[in-house]
Scaffold this motif. Structure first.
Motif, PDB file in Angstrom:
ATOM      1  N   UNK A 273       0.826  -1.206   0.000  1.00  0.00           N
ATOM      2  CA  UNK A 273       0.000   0.000   0.000  1.00  0.00           C
ATOM      3  C   UNK A 273       0.861   1.257   0.000  1.00  0.00           C
ATOM      4  N   UNK A 274       1.911   1.263   0.828  1.00  0.00           N
ATOM      5  CA  UNK A 274       2.808   2.411   0.845  1.00  0.00           C
ATOM      6  C   UNK A 274       3.532   2.603  -0.470  1.00  0.00           C
ATOM      7  N   UNK A 275       3.936   1.509  -1.094  1.00  0.00           N
ATOM      8  CA  UNK A 275       4.621   1.580  -2.384  1.00  0.00           C
ATOM      9  C   UNK A 275       3.683   2.053  -3.486  1.00  0.00           C
ATOM     10  N   UNK A 276       2.450   1.606  -3.431  1.00  0.00           N
ATOM     11  CA  UNK A 276       1.441   2.066  -4.391  1.00  0.00           C
ATOM     12  C   UNK A 276       1.283   3.580  -4.304  1.00  0.00           C
ATOM     13  N   UNK A 277       1.123   4.084  -3.079  1.00  0.00           N
ATOM     14  CA  UNK A 277       0.844   5.503  -2.899  1.00  0.00           C
ATOM     15  C   UNK A 277       2.019   6.391  -3.283  1.00  0.00           C
ATOM     16  N   UNK A 278       3.241   5.927  -3.050  1.00  0.00           N
ATOM     17  CA  UNK A 278       4.402   6.760  -3.371  1.00  0.00           C
ATOM     18  C   UNK A 278       4.723   6.723  -4.860  1.00  0.00           C
ATOM     19  N   UNK A 279       4.165   5.784  -5.586  1.00  0.00           N
ATOM     20  CA  UNK A 279       4.459   5.668  -7.018  1.00  0.00           C
ATOM     21  C   UNK A 279       4.210   6.972  -7.783  1.00  0.00           C
ATOM     22  N   UNK A 300      -5.204   3.921   5.814  1.00  0.00           N
ATOM     23  CA  UNK A 300      -6.483   3.976   5.110  1.00  0.00           C
ATOM     24  C   UNK A 300      -6.770   2.673   4.369  1.00  0.00           C
ATOM     25  N   UNK A 301      -5.769   2.132   3.679  1.00  0.00           N
ATOM     26  CA  UNK A 301      -5.993   0.901   2.913  1.00  0.00           C
ATOM     27  C   UNK A 301      -6.308  -0.287   3.812  1.00  0.00           C
ATOM     28  N   UNK A 302      -5.787  -0.282   5.039  1.00  0.00           N
ATOM     29  CA  UNK A 302      -6.085  -1.384   5.956  1.00  0.00           C
ATOM     30  C   UNK A 302      -7.566  -1.432   6.312  1.00  0.00           C
ATOM     31  N   UNK A 303      -8.222  -0.300   6.260  1.00  0.00           N
ATOM     32  CA  UNK A 303      -9.672  -0.258   6.451  1.00  0.00           C
ATOM     33  C   UNK A 303     -10.413  -0.491   5.128  1.00  0.00           C
ATOM     34  N   UNK A 319      -7.481  -5.689  -4.790  1.00  0.00           N
ATOM     35  CA  UNK A 319      -6.952  -4.760  -5.786  1.00  0.00           C
ATOM     36  C   UNK A 319      -7.574  -3.380  -5.592  1.00  0.00           C
ATOM     37  N   UNK A 320      -8.862  -3.361  -5.290  1.00  0.00           N
ATOM     38  CA  UNK A 320      -9.559  -2.091  -5.077  1.00  0.00           C
ATOM     39  C   UNK A 320      -9.075  -1.437  -3.782  1.00  0.00           C
ATOM     40  N   UNK A 321      -9.036  -2.215  -2.714  1.00  0.00           N
ATOM     41  CA  UNK A 321      -8.688  -1.664  -1.412  1.00  0.00           C
ATOM     42  C   UNK A 321      -7.261  -1.168  -1.312  1.00  0.00           C
ATOM     43  N   UNK A 322      -6.339  -1.782  -2.055  1.00  0.00           N
ATOM     44  CA  UNK A 322      -4.930  -1.393  -1.977  1.00  0.00           C
ATOM     45  C   UNK A 322      -4.517  -0.523  -3.159  1.00  0.00           C
TER      46      UNK A 322
END
Length: 436
Positions: A273-279, A300-303, A319-322
């Protein structure tokens, strides 16, 4: 598009060669990540959906995808031309900036491959493999290629007309795959036993190995997007590491507070999730911004991964949540944390830029998400009406590994537990073994 330059820079070329190999490795890493998350009876099918995407997307990209994505704009900032269809006009001496154009095209190909493979996680356990073979090339051409042109291509409207920023793929990769995954799982419907049966990951060590390979490959994904061995690549590299760490810690914090225990699946998911967001933001924010972006995504993604149970859509492997939610977080936070030292001029809300850039990021996110969802939904509906998108109930119950591929990942798997399996789905070798 081939940019003017006299000679390729050997340092930039060497780095991009390495980065391209790193990004390609992400798809086998994703296969292991997804393969460990499914039940024993669908492991091989999950691996195959990722690996076959490498072949399918490569053919589409070389035939015309690259030209349509990165060729000169054909009008309106929506799609490129077909000047380089079949890689025509490109040879060893063709340059894109300081690197060979053929290398740049291959680097971008690896992005398209992993994006298509990401979508498969939303429909694990229940999609026809034959339908996936049709879906991937059509989707790559109609969804990924146009969005890549909008965001990165010469004249693309998101980059050059709207002015939204996306360094390494928040919109073309993360938001596109997440929105497309949502559309697919809505067309397919939930798995048998969804919200009733336990559908736990069958092999958490495999999940952790896959997550590690993804993290390793992500350095090529993000730092490679600088297209050179330079300070911007170094900053993107460090930001990627930092955000992955805070994403992991944020997810574990939520698990500990909510469930009373941190889990290995949570650690792997939080890092991703962190890697996705920093992309999208690794080339726009400072190290402090990267730490916050990763932490926000992890929390946020954990929820967000639990929303599927409340809203009744079966996003099998989140895929949607992360990816969708994480991609939105990272893309929007550019409008908050962007610094001109990184962007060359654009500043976010916290650095005196006001709400202007945040608004641009929001428009880009909304447009890409809507386009990817609607076109994917249409593609899925057409495939479903013509050849069928969902596997039969018998195949889903017995497992796609046996029913589609005539193989099992583990000898002690479905057969060893005594599940009823028709002899018609066994390979000759398996029939002999079962009769012994």
């Amino acid at each position: 598009m081939t940019l003017a330059a006299q000679h390729a820079d050997t340092g930039d070329t060497a780095w991009l060669l390495a980065a391209t190999a790193l990004v390609l490795l992400m798809t086998p890493g994703l296969a292991l990540f997804y393969g460990g998350m499914v039940r024993t009876k669908s492991v091989l099918n999950m691996l195959m959906m990722s690996f076959v995407s490498i072949a399918l997307v490569t053919v589409v990209w070389l035939a015309g995808g690259y030209s349509l994505a990165f060729g000169d704009d054909a009008g309106g900032g929506l799609i490129g031309d077909l000047k380089h269809a079949g890689m025509a006009g490109l040879g060893p001496s063709s340059l894109h900036g300081t690197v060979p154009t053929l290398l740049f095209a291959t680097f971008q190909l690896t992005f398209a491959i992993v994006t298509a493979a990401l979508v498969s996680g939303a429909i694990a356990d229940r999609a026809k493999f034959s339908a996936w073979l049709v879906f991937v090339p059509v989707w790559a051409l109609l969804v990924y290629v146009p969005v890549a042109h909008w965001v990165w291509g010469p004249g693309g409207w998101v980059l050059e007309r709207l002015g939204a920023l996306d360094f390494a793929g928040g919109m073309p990769v993360e938001i596109t795959s997440g929105a497309s995954g949502l559309a697919l799982c809505l067309v397919l419907g939930p798995r048998l036993g969804f919200k009733k049966d336990a559908m736990r990951p069958h092999n958490l060590p495999m999940v952790m190995l896959g997550a590690g390979l993804l993290w390793f490959g992500w350095f090529g994904f993000n730092a490679g997007s600088a297209l050179g061995a330079n300070g911007l690549a170094a900053a993107a590299f460090l930001n990627t590491l930092a955000a992955g760490c805070t994403g992991l810690l944020g997810w574990l914090f939520v698990e500990q507070k909510r469930d009373g225990h941190p889990t290995t699946l949570g650690a792997a998911s939080g890092a991703v999730a962190g890697l996705v967001a920093i992309t999208p933001s690794c080339g726009s924010v400072s190290l402090i911004g990267a730490l916050v972006v990763g932490l926000a995504a992890g929390v946020v993604c954990s929820y967000a991964v639990g929303w599927k149970f409340k809203l009744n859509y079966d996003d099998s492997l989140d895929v949607v949540g992360v990816h969708f939610v994480g991609g939105i977080i990272g893309t929007l936070l550019i409008g908050v944390f962007a610094q001109k030292a990184m962007t060359g001029g654009v500043e976010g809300l916290l650095y005196g830029g006001g709400l202007i850039q945040l608004g641009k990021q929001l428009v880009g996110v909304a447009a890409v998400a809507a386009y990817a969802f609607l076109v994917t939904y249409g593609i899925a509906k057409v495939i479903d009406k013509t050849m069928g998108l969902r596997a039969s109930e018998e195949h889903e119950h017995n497992g796609l590994d046996l029913t589609v591929h005539a193989e099992t990942a583990y000898d002690h798997g479905v057969l060893g537990h005594g599940a009823p399996v028709s002899s018609s789905i066994l390979s000759p070798a398996q029939k002999v073994k079962s009769q012994a």
